[in-house]
Write a protein that holds these residues in place. Structure first.
Motif, PDB file in Angstrom:
ATOM      1  N   TYR A  45      -7.958  -9.521 -24.876  1.00 49.65           N
ATOM      2  CA  TYR A  45      -8.914  -8.501 -24.457  1.00 49.65           C
ATOM      3  C   TYR A  45      -9.418  -8.883 -23.071  1.00 49.65           C
ATOM      4  CZ  TYR A  45     -11.398 -12.204 -26.989  1.00 49.65           C
ATOM      5  OH  TYR A  45     -11.813 -13.423 -27.479  1.00 49.65           O
ATOM      6  N   GLY A  46     -10.341  -8.112 -22.558  1.00 45.71           N
ATOM      7  CA  GLY A  46     -10.835  -8.360 -21.212  1.00 45.71           C
ATOM      8  C   GLY A  46     -10.019  -7.620 -20.172  1.00 45.71           C
ATOM      9  N   SER A 101      -7.997 -12.544 -21.532  1.00 41.77           N
ATOM     10  CA  SER A 101      -8.782 -13.486 -22.339  1.00 41.77           C
ATOM     11  C   SER A 101      -8.385 -13.431 -23.805  1.00 41.77           C
ATOM     12  CB  SER A 101     -10.283 -13.176 -22.214  1.00 41.77           C
ATOM     13  OG  SER A 101     -10.705 -13.264 -20.873  1.00 41.77           O
ATOM     14  N   VAL A 154     -12.209 -16.191 -27.068  1.00 36.65           N
ATOM     15  CA  VAL A 154     -13.489 -16.393 -26.395  1.00 36.65           C
ATOM     16  C   VAL A 154     -14.638 -16.532 -27.382  1.00 36.65           C
ATOM     17  CG1 VAL A 154     -15.191 -15.296 -24.876  1.00 36.65           C
ATOM     18  CG2 VAL A 154     -12.761 -15.233 -24.282  1.00 36.65           C
ATOM     19  N   LEU A 213     -15.916 -10.810 -18.828  1.00 36.45           N
ATOM     20  CA  LEU A 213     -14.667 -10.283 -19.379  1.00 36.45           C
ATOM     21  C   LEU A 213     -14.142  -9.080 -18.607  1.00 36.45           C
ATOM     22  CD1 LEU A 213     -15.372 -10.460 -23.228  1.00 36.45           C
ATOM     23  CD2 LEU A 213     -13.859 -11.933 -21.895  1.00 36.45           C
ATOM     24  N   TYR A 214     -15.046  -8.223 -18.105  1.00 36.49           N
ATOM     25  CA  TYR A 214     -14.607  -6.960 -17.506  1.00 36.49           C
ATOM     26  C   TYR A 214     -15.234  -6.654 -16.140  1.00 36.49           C
ATOM     27  CZ  TYR A 214     -12.469  -5.516 -21.955  1.00 36.49           C
ATOM     28  OH  TYR A 214     -11.677  -5.419 -23.065  1.00 36.49           O
TER      29      TYR A 214
END
Length: 510
Positions: free
Chosen positions: A183-184, A189, A192, A402-403
């Motif tokens: 994800y991310g 990632s 996490v 993350l984003y």
């Protein structure tokens, strides 16, 4: 080439600099070797004319005796312990001379002017400093169609193209066989949230993000939305429209830019925020760029909802709202088409927040469309505001890592034409009520029938009351008339008796 700052300082400032920072007769400064890793990026500002680019560098703790400047084509470097700055401009600059430097010892600023090789050319996006801070990248021929975004400006080789929609419920993709779900930003990632289950539960609807396969996220999200949708809440907001109508009258700041024809530019505080975000390089395919752009639309759509419902003044709940309404941020979901993004955004806007109105959701999508039409500068300003909101809303600062930070850097290299194209596609892909799959058409029809029946019942009740009132009025009138007649009759009888008594009296007299 590198130039010692002592050889090129403006004469007015040179005497002060000598007294403050040099011993008399120190002469020319020798070239210094700098450890770039330990240096601090100074605050700086860029301005340009048709022939010059001027950079003002704020370095109050600089060691002026060690200051050096390097200009070679598009490459600019400034070093003065503890500061180091390297910029890559979109076009070539001429090497500076002694008269092109100034040092203001009172304010601790260096002012450097450089001539453009191509006179009259406008350097675009000088406010997008992250693209200038990235050193020149490379093209990896061993992976066709994969490039490293770099500081040479926009990625003109890429243009958004709509992909075929993927039914995640029936056609699993390769992500289902990945051992560790990712994800991310660009799926960079994984693992996490191991040991951070509380943080994950606080900001994600996706349970066990490090275990659930990526291909299952869409189905789980849609099931959760169906379970969350409240008929009563939706109908209550539909019936009581005072708050909704007030929110619909609000005009976001970007609408004002369009109406006034003003250009969107980054403010000083925006540039300072960008400096705090580490510059990165991204190895991306065309498909990954498509997914990232659609994820950006999803995140900005959630921001638009919060911006309208708070009337441009974020609250303590803004972090929750943006996080919750974005499927990208709350479910790590990815999209293939504009329609998918809009359907998800509108569904979630009718399932979770305080105000749940179809008209409000449509207005939010229109806000999103206008925002995209203003290009990447407006998108970047919104991303920086989201970054600030999440930093003040623990534990959502994790979503920045993350984003949001990656989006802040990457969007600067995206050609704004791609955002314009996405804005145009919103008109083509605007969902209908039926597309949301929440049965709101049937719900509204049933509610309208109930309202009509209640209205009819009220009318009948009103008619009955009117009829009853009429009957009572008529009865009262009859009673009053009867009483009046009885009184008249009594009066007549009394008069007759009186006349009779008078006659009898007369007879007795005679």
């Amino acid at each position: 080439m590198w130039s010692g700052i002592s050889a090129v300082l403006n004469p007015i400032c040179w005497e002060h600099a000598v007294k403050s920072n040099f011993s008399p007769g120190s002469g020319r400064i020798l070239k210094t070797t700098f450890n770039v890793v330990k240096m601090i990026t100074p605050r700086f500002e860029l301005n340009q004319t048709t022939t010059l680019v001027t950079i003002t560098i704020h370095a109050p703790y600089a060691s002026v005796k060690d200051a050096e400047v390097y200009v070679d084509g598009t490459d600019f470097r400034f070093a003065s312990s503890p500061y180091y700055l390297r910029l890559t401009f979109p076009d070539e600059l001429l090497e500076v001379g002694a008269s092109d430097y100034m040092y203001d010892a009172d304010n601790g600023t260096f002012i450097i002017s450089m001539e453009k090789v191509n006179k009259g050319r406008h350097f675009e996006n000088l406010d997008l400093i992250s693209t200038l801070l990235v050193p020149p990248g490379k093209v990896f021929s061993r992976k066709p169609h994969i490039t490293v975004l770099n500081g040479q400006g926009e990625d003109d080789s890429y243009s958004y193209t709509e992909c075929a929609a993927v039914d995640h419920r029936t056609e699993p993709d390769d992500s289902c066989v990945v051992v560790k779900p990712k994800y991310g930003f660009s799926r960079h990632s994984s693992q996490v949230f191991i040991g951070f289950e509380w943080e994950a539960k606080e900001m994600l609807d996706l349970e066990h993000p490090d275990d659930i396969p990526e291909c299952d996220r869409r189905k789980l999200r849609e099931d959760a939305e169906m379970a969350q949708f409240s008929d009563e809440h939706y109908l209550a907001d539909r019936a009581d429209r005072d708050n909704i109508d007030s929110l619909l009258k609000f005009v976001p700041v970007w609408h004002q830019h369009i109406l006034n024809g003003t250009e969107v530019t980054l403010q000083h505080e925006d540039v300072q925020k960008l400096k705090q975000i580490k510059v990165r390089e991204y190895l991306l395919t065309a498909r990954e760029k498509n997914v990232l752009l659609l994820g950006l639309v999803d995140i900005l759509g959630a921001y638009c909802y919060d911006h309208r419902t708070t009337e441009g003044d974020p609250t303590s709940e803004s972090g929750w709202t943006i996080n919750k309404l974005s499927s990208t941020l709350s479910w790590f979901d990815e999209f293939q088409t504009v329609r998918d993004v809009l359907v998800a955004l509108m569904r979630r806007s009718l399932c979770y927040p305080l105000y749940r109105s179809w008209d409000l959701s449509v207005a939010v999508v229109k806000d999103l469309q206008q925002l995209l039409k203003l290009g990447k500068q407006m998108a970047l300003k919104c991303l920086l505001e989201i970054h600030n909101v999440f930093n003040n809303c623990p534990p959502r600062y994790i979503l920045n890592r993350l984003y949001i930070e990656d989006y802040c850097i990457w969007i600067q290299s995206v050609n704004s034409d791609n955002l314009f194209l996405l804005a145009d596609k919103i008109d083509e892909n605007m969902p209908s009520k039926e597309d949301l799959g929440l049965d709101i058409v049937e719900l509204e029809m049933a509610a309208d029938v109930v309202v009509e029946e209640e209205r009819h019942a009220e009318m009948l009740k009103s008619f009955d009351e009117m009829a009853l009132n009429a009957d009572q009025t008529s009865s009262l009138e009859e009673t009053a008339s009867s009483s009046s007649e009885d009184e008249d009759s009594d009066e007549d009888d009394s008069e007759d008796e009186h006349q009779s008594e008078v006659l009898d009296s007369d007879d007795l007299s005679s």
